[in-house]
Enzyme design. Sequence first.
Site, PDB file in Angstrom:
ATOM      1  N   ASP A 156     -19.119  39.046  -1.697  1.00 35.67           N
ATOM      2  CA  ASP A 156     -17.989  37.632  -2.423  1.00 35.67           C
ATOM      3  C   ASP A 156     -18.621  36.662  -3.194  1.00 35.67           C
ATOM      4  O   ASP A 156     -20.332  36.405  -2.864  1.00 35.67           O
ATOM      5  CB  ASP A 156     -18.298  37.487  -1.194  1.00 35.67           C
ATOM      6  CG  ASP A 156     -17.264  36.116  -1.017  1.00 35.67           C
ATOM      7  OD1 ASP A 156     -16.549  36.020  -1.930  1.00 35.67           O
ATOM      8  OD2 ASP A 156     -17.205  35.515   0.218  1.00 35.67           O
ATOM      9  N   SER A 179     -13.186  34.838  -5.780  1.00 37.11           N
ATOM     10  CA  SER A 179     -12.323  35.727  -4.606  1.00 37.11           C
ATOM     11  C   SER A 179     -10.694  34.841  -5.211  1.00 37.11           C
ATOM     12  O   SER A 179     -10.233  35.551  -5.662  1.00 37.11           O
ATOM     13  CB  SER A 179     -13.186  34.849  -3.272  1.00 37.11           C
ATOM     14  OG  SER A 179     -12.247  35.679  -2.386  1.00 37.11           O
TER      15      SER A 179
END
Length: 300
Positions: A181, A52
Amino acid sequence: MIPRDPAPASSAPEASIGLALGGGGARGLAHLHVLAAFEDLGLRPARIAGTSIGAIVGAGAASGLGAAAIEDHVLAVLASPRGAFGTLWRTRPPTLAEFRAEGGFRLGQLNAERVVAAFLPPGMPARFEDLGVPLAVIATDFYGGREWPIRSGDLASALGASAALPAIFRPVRRDGLVLVDGGITNPLPFDVFDPSCAVVVASDVTGGPERGALPLPTPVETMLGASQLMMGAVVRAKLACATPDVLIRPPVSSYRVLDFLRARTILRETHGVREEVKRRLGEALEGRAASGSRFPPETA
């Protein structure tokens, strides 16, 4: 175009160091102090892995940008709410047809790949193969239920996938997979390096909701806070099995995942991390040298 910083003349090629930068939204801006500490020591990671925001910061470092150059860019694009939201607005589908093709308006409307590309420093390489340091970007294979490291091909789509927090961003299609994610499966990817990395440094910015006046969180705060709690549980489980040589935990729990407009404050209040990394990394390297362990050659 932001100039690339040359490798420090004093960098030690025999010290093969892996640098893992974890996910945590705006909290991950503290990773910049870790990069600055490496530069202060005249060291450069042999390999970088990121999840991320850690993947985004890591991509900047792997491209040759110094910590100061990345910080200058961050503060410029986030200088004002109007400028930041203007950049975000430009990531919308350019035509009504594309808007409809992407599912119309719905929760998770933001296109992660477009958003990441819009905020990256200008002149970033388009592909992994053009980076100066090997980079692993961690995403999650939604239907496969597994972490999915990406090390080659298009860079922006990989970074978008790694940052595609559910309910905020739409998933990313890449390599025949639906990716979301990376923090869901590996929020602190210190375990993806091969044995050529003699020392592994990991920066954990998962943080968590802080206990204070105990206000009832909003639905969005609940969702994001629950995500951070989940990531923290994954990190604890990983650390129970293995640990990096140097684990850094910047004091970031007081900041929320989407506090990017507080970038200047986050950077100022986590500045002490820089000296901590220098001290602890120096100790780790001295310990290796004292034990007679040899560092494998740094590989490109």
